[in-house]
Design a protein around this motif. Structure first.
Motif, PDB file in Angstrom:
ATOM      1  N   PHE A   1       0.827  -1.204   0.000  1.00  9.44           N
ATOM      2  CA  PHE A   1       0.000   0.000   0.000  1.00  9.44           C
ATOM      3  C   PHE A   1       0.867   1.261   0.000  1.00  9.44           C
ATOM      4  O   PHE A   1       0.542   2.246  -0.655  1.00  9.44           O
ATOM      5  CB  PHE A   1      -0.917   0.018   1.222  1.00  9.44           C
ATOM      6  CG  PHE A   1      -2.073  -0.943   1.139  1.00  9.44           C
ATOM      7  CD1 PHE A   1      -2.914  -0.959   0.035  1.00  9.44           C
ATOM      8  CD2 PHE A   1      -2.337  -1.813   2.180  1.00  9.44           C
ATOM      9  CE1 PHE A   1      -3.990  -1.826  -0.035  1.00  9.44           C
ATOM     10  CE2 PHE A   1      -3.412  -2.679   2.124  1.00  9.44           C
ATOM     11  CZ  PHE A   1      -4.245  -2.690   1.011  1.00  9.44           C
ATOM     12  N   GLU A   2       1.959   1.201   0.736  1.00  5.76           N
ATOM     13  CA  GLU A   2       2.873   2.328   0.825  1.00  5.76           C
ATOM     14  C   GLU A   2       3.467   2.649  -0.550  1.00  5.76           C
ATOM     15  O   GLU A   2       3.481   3.813  -0.989  1.00  5.76           O
ATOM     16  CB  GLU A   2       3.981   1.980   1.826  1.00  5.76           C
ATOM     17  CG  GLU A   2       4.962   3.093   2.129  1.00  5.76           C
ATOM     18  CD  GLU A   2       6.020   2.626   3.127  1.00  5.76           C
ATOM     19  OE1 GLU A   2       6.138   3.267   4.177  1.00  5.76           O
ATOM     20  OE2 GLU A   2       6.708   1.619   2.839  1.00  5.76           O
ATOM     21  N   LEU A   3       3.955   1.631  -1.245  1.00  7.16           N
ATOM     22  CA  LEU A   3       4.535   1.833  -2.574  1.00  7.16           C
ATOM     23  C   LEU A   3       3.502   2.385  -3.555  1.00  7.16           C
ATOM     24  O   LEU A   3       3.793   3.288  -4.351  1.00  7.16           O
ATOM     25  CB  LEU A   3       5.112   0.521  -3.099  1.00  7.16           C
ATOM     26  CG  LEU A   3       6.383   0.004  -2.417  1.00  7.16           C
ATOM     27  CD1 LEU A   3       6.700  -1.408  -2.884  1.00  7.16           C
ATOM     28  CD2 LEU A   3       7.557   0.934  -2.671  1.00  7.16           C
ATOM     29  N   ALA A   4       2.290   1.832  -3.507  1.00  5.16           N
ATOM     30  CA  ALA A   4       1.227   2.293  -4.400  1.00  5.16           C
ATOM     31  C   ALA A   4       0.887   3.752  -4.125  1.00  5.16           C
ATOM     32  O   ALA A   4       0.755   4.570  -5.053  1.00  5.16           O
ATOM     33  CB  ALA A   4      -0.014   1.421  -4.224  1.00  5.16           C
TER      34      ALA A   4
ATOM     35  N   LYS B   1       1.093   9.457  -5.713  1.00  2.12           N
ATOM     36  CA  LYS B   1       1.410  10.833  -5.302  1.00  2.12           C
ATOM     37  C   LYS B   1       2.462  11.457  -6.225  1.00  2.12           C
ATOM     38  O   LYS B   1       2.499  12.682  -6.416  1.00  2.12           O
ATOM     39  CB  LYS B   1       1.921  10.850  -3.857  1.00  2.12           C
ATOM     40  CG  LYS B   1       0.867  10.535  -2.808  1.00  2.12           C
ATOM     41  CD  LYS B   1      -0.074  11.706  -2.599  1.00  2.12           C
ATOM     42  CE  LYS B   1      -0.924  11.515  -1.353  1.00  2.12           C
ATOM     43  NZ  LYS B   1      -1.849  12.654  -1.151  1.00  2.12           N
ATOM     44  N   ARG B   2       3.319  10.609  -6.806  1.00  7.19           N
ATOM     45  CA  ARG B   2       4.345  11.111  -7.737  1.00  7.19           C
ATOM     46  C   ARG B   2       3.802  11.293  -9.155  1.00  7.19           C
ATOM     47  O   ARG B   2       4.520  11.725 -10.045  1.00  7.19           O
ATOM     48  CB  ARG B   2       5.532  10.149  -7.771  1.00  7.19           C
ATOM     49  CG  ARG B   2       6.347  10.103  -6.485  1.00  7.19           C
ATOM     50  CD  ARG B   2       7.607   9.255  -6.670  1.00  7.19           C
ATOM     51  NE  ARG B   2       8.250   8.991  -5.395  1.00  7.19           N
ATOM     52  CZ  ARG B   2       8.236   7.817  -4.755  1.00  7.19           C
ATOM     53  NH1 ARG B   2       7.612   6.773  -5.312  1.00  7.19           N
ATOM     54  NH2 ARG B   2       8.824   7.672  -3.605  1.00  7.19           N
ATOM     55  N   GLY B   3       2.560  10.879  -9.382  1.00  7.04           N
ATOM     56  CA  GLY B   3       1.966  11.136 -10.687  1.00  7.04           C
ATOM     57  C   GLY B   3       1.511   9.923 -11.475  1.00  7.04           C
ATOM     58  O   GLY B   3       1.007  10.067 -12.593  1.00  7.04           O
TER      59      GLY B   3
ATOM     60  N   VAL C   1      -9.734  -3.390  -1.212  1.00  6.04           N
ATOM     61  CA  VAL C   1      -8.297  -3.123  -1.316  1.00  6.04           C
ATOM     62  C   VAL C   1      -8.065  -1.767  -1.996  1.00  6.04           C
ATOM     63  O   VAL C   1      -7.254  -0.940  -1.541  1.00  6.04           O
ATOM     64  CB  VAL C   1      -7.588  -4.245  -2.094  1.00  6.04           C
ATOM     65  CG1 VAL C   1      -6.106  -3.962  -2.240  1.00  6.04           C
ATOM     66  CG2 VAL C   1      -7.807  -5.591  -1.406  1.00  6.04           C
ATOM     67  N   ILE C   2      -8.790  -1.535  -3.073  1.00  6.59           N
ATOM     68  CA  ILE C   2      -8.638  -0.287  -3.823  1.00  6.59           C
ATOM     69  C   ILE C   2      -9.058   0.908  -2.975  1.00  6.59           C
ATOM     70  O   ILE C   2      -8.438   1.974  -3.022  1.00  6.59           O
ATOM     71  CB  ILE C   2      -9.459  -0.357  -5.129  1.00  6.59           C
ATOM     72  CG1 ILE C   2      -8.937  -1.488  -6.020  1.00  6.59           C
ATOM     73  CG2 ILE C   2      -9.408   0.968  -5.883  1.00  6.59           C
ATOM     74  CD1 ILE C   2      -9.909  -1.926  -7.102  1.00  6.59           C
TER      75      ILE C   2
ATOM     76  N   SER D   1      -5.812   6.732   1.057  1.00  5.84           N
ATOM     77  CA  SER D   1      -4.455   7.205   1.364  1.00  5.84           C
ATOM     78  C   SER D   1      -3.937   8.226   0.355  1.00  5.84           C
ATOM     79  O   SER D   1      -3.024   8.991   0.653  1.00  5.84           O
ATOM     80  CB  SER D   1      -3.486   6.023   1.450  1.00  5.84           C
ATOM     81  OG  SER D   1      -3.327   5.403   0.197  1.00  5.84           O
ATOM     82  N   THR D   2      -4.525   8.232  -0.849  1.00  7.35           N
ATOM     83  CA  THR D   2      -4.068   9.169  -1.887  1.00  7.35           C
ATOM     84  C   THR D   2      -5.045  10.325  -2.116  1.00  7.35           C
ATOM     85  O   THR D   2      -4.704  11.284  -2.804  1.00  7.35           O
ATOM     86  CB  THR D   2      -3.890   8.448  -3.239  1.00  7.35           C
ATOM     87  OG1 THR D   2      -5.145   7.860  -3.626  1.00  7.35           O
ATOM     88  CG2 THR D   2      -2.819   7.373  -3.145  1.00  7.35           C
TER      89      THR D   2
END
Length: 259
Positions: free
Chosen positions: A131-134, A139-141, A166-167, A173-174
């Motif tokens: 989840f952190e990586l996603a 957030k980076r685009g 899950v989604i 978070s985003t």
């Protein structure tokens, strides 16, 4: 009675019910095969490869089809992002083998830090780190794609979390909404129609669930066939504004071209 040149067909609730066989569904598939009428099983399950779906149909339900008869939301997702931009090929994916294989088959490669796309589906071993990586990649685009919005899945223990659950965590978070591919969205219908190679007027979406199968057909503007062997009931359908094109108690009732 209208005759169709091709059929888009749901699986669970329509062709089988959990682990229970639906004999009329087997006969329906065999009638399509006898007349060489093309069909695709269109499923929101992104976890399984087409090979596994074919094996399940053969071993557990005595239904014999080919992998090219299977169209999962994983394949539809890969088809969708492949058509967006031919120069963007990197993906970070949360999901099972079915999703990852579909992406590899369309020549995507996996990238954790700065992918072009983040694709999220059902993952039985999902972790905070995933989840952190996603979240960081979006957030980076990275463009955020969700395979399907099903919040729950039925199994022998009851209703367990589905891909939508899950989604939803990544959406939270985003603070971004995913682009959803699977039923009831029109995207999976559009890609399935392209795969089967027919026109809208030539096909019908067959399913047991008004909220997913039938709504997908309605949203895409094709005919729909609701069979009362699964989720939706006649009482529920009496209350909806847009009715299915066809309603059946059993697939045995439907006359295929020149039956």
């Amino acid at each position: 009675m209208k005759s169709y040149k091709g059929y888009l067909i749901d699986l669970d609730g329509t062709i089988y019910k959990g682990k229970i066989r639906i004999p009329a569904a087997k006969r329906f598939v065999e009638r399509l095969q006898e007349k060489n009428i093309p069909f695709l099983f269109v499923t929101n399950n992104s976890t399984q490869t087409p090979e596994k779906v074919v094996e399940n149909l053969r071993v557990n339900f005595d239904i014999y089809v080919e992998t090219n008869n299977i169209y999962t939301t994983a394949i539809a997702t890969a088809d969708y992002i492949a058509d967006l931009d031919s120069n963007k090929r990197s993906v970070y994916a949360i999901g099972e083998l079915g999703l990852k294989q579909a992406l590899l088959d369309r020549n995507f490669y996996f990238e954790e830090t700065r992918p072009d796309y983040v694709v999220v589906g059902l993952d039985y071993d999902v972790t905070y780190h995933k989840f952190e990586l996603a979240t960081l990649a979006i957030k980076r685009g990275a463009k955020f794609i969700g395979t399907n919005a099903d919040t729950n899945l039925p199994n022998e223990r009851g209703l367990v979390p589905g891909a939508g659950s899950v989604i939803a965590l990544v959406e939270c978070s985003t603070q971004q909404k995913a682009t959803y591919i699977g039923k009831p969205e029109a995207i999976i219908m559009e890609k399935a129609l392209k795969r089967i190679g027919l026109k809208k007027d030539d096909v019908v979406m067959v399913g047991d669930n008004y909220m997913t199968d039938i709504q997908a057909g309605i949203n895409f503007g094709i005919d729909t066939m609701l069979v009362y062997t699964g989720v939706s009931t006649k009482e529920q359908i009496q209350k909806v504004n847009i009715k299915p094109t066809i309603e059946l108690d059993s697939l045995d009732e439907w006359q295929i071209e020149n039956d």
